[in-house]
Design a protein around this motif. Structure first.
Motif, PDB file in Angstrom:
ATOM      1  N   ALA A 140       0.853  -1.186   0.000  1.00 24.89           N
ATOM      2  CA  ALA A 140       0.000   0.000   0.000  1.00 24.89           C
ATOM      3  C   ALA A 140       0.892   1.240   0.000  1.00 24.89           C
ATOM      4  O   ALA A 140       1.941   1.263   0.651  1.00 24.89           O
ATOM      5  CB  ALA A 140      -0.904  -0.010   1.224  1.00 24.89           C
ATOM      6  N   ASP A 175      -6.507   5.197  -2.099  1.00 26.75           N
ATOM      7  CA  ASP A 175      -5.986   4.053  -1.329  1.00 26.75           C
ATOM      8  C   ASP A 175      -5.199   3.107  -2.228  1.00 26.75           C
ATOM      9  O   ASP A 175      -5.388   1.884  -2.199  1.00 26.75           O
ATOM     10  CB  ASP A 175      -7.122   3.293  -0.637  1.00 26.75           C
ATOM     11  CG  ASP A 175      -7.900   4.173   0.319  1.00 26.75           C
ATOM     12  OD1 ASP A 175      -7.264   4.957   1.049  1.00 26.75           O
ATOM     13  OD2 ASP A 175      -9.143   4.090   0.329  1.00 26.75           O
ATOM     14  N   ASP A 218      -0.027   8.107   1.285  1.00 21.66           N
ATOM     15  CA  ASP A 218      -0.531   9.348   0.699  1.00 21.66           C
ATOM     16  C   ASP A 218       0.184  10.532   1.351  1.00 21.66           C
ATOM     17  O   ASP A 218       0.187  10.666   2.572  1.00 21.66           O
ATOM     18  CB  ASP A 218      -2.041   9.437   0.938  1.00 21.66           C
ATOM     19  CG  ASP A 218      -2.707  10.554   0.152  1.00 21.66           C
ATOM     20  OD1 ASP A 218      -2.002  11.479  -0.297  1.00 21.66           O
ATOM     21  OD2 ASP A 218      -3.945  10.509  -0.001  1.00 21.66           O
TER      22      ASP A 218
END
Length: 199
Positions: A59, A120, A62
């Protein structure tokens, strides 16, 4: 797995050099050439194919303040050598070509970033592997052929050697692709939350 020097000696043997090197630091033209090419070509071969032993899926973090024209800006993974694609966190398999998510690599004060419209987002990428004990046998074969390509002209002055090594390198990548396909099995993607809510 062979050591870095053993891989170099395999490459040298493929261009008809019968005198192996013992180290990168020995005082010889062959060692100097291997030292010059080896690390760069190792990274290039890693980039040329999504080798399973060097693959990762994580992942993204951000970092906000997206660039104009993009919805999100993420930090580039620290150990990433080459991005294979951006994926939705709900996807298990790599997307098909018609479902690939657009992205662009950029830079900010903290280093490299990834611009995309995917919320995401996760990323599939190849990371840098330097320890030869982690190399897959097919990668060793491909790297030795790729190194032989660069060594062919300096050590033999025979263009036909280089052309032959280039053909064998492409064959090695094709074999690796087939092996990677046989060693994995894609299943159906999990149903998206949007579809699940509608049904």
């Amino acid at each position: 797995m062979p050591s870095d020097i053993e891989i170099c000696n395999i490459a040298l043997s493929r261009v008809a050099v019968t005198q192996p090197i013992a180290s990168f630091t020995e005082h010889s033209k062959l060692a100097e050439l291997c030292r010059t090419f080896y690390a760069q070509l190792r990274e290039q071969v890693l980039q040329d194919f999504p080798w399973p032993f060097a693959g990762a899926h994580v992942a993204l973090a951000d970092v906000g303040s997206p660039a104009p024209g993009w919805r999100f800006r993420y930090r580039y993974p620290a150990n990433c050598l080459f991005i294979r694609g951006i994926v939705s966190p709900s996807w298990r398999n790599a997307p098909t070509s018609d479902a690939e998510i657009p992205f662009q690599v950029g830079y900010d004060a903290g280093g490299r970033v990834i611009h995309t419209d995917q919320a995401d987002a996760s990323v599939r990428y190849t990371f840098k592997v330097e320890d030869p004990t982690h190399f897959a046998p097919l990668f060793v074969d491909a790297l030795a052929w790729r190194l032989a390509m660069e060594l062919a002209l300096p050590v033999s002055s025979k263009p036909e050697y280089r052309a032959f090594c280039e053909q064998e390198y492409q064959k090695a990548l094709t074999v690796a692709e087939g092996a990677a396909f046989r060693e994995s099995q894609d299943g159906p993607e999990p149903e998206s939350e949007f579809v699940a809510v509608r049904s």
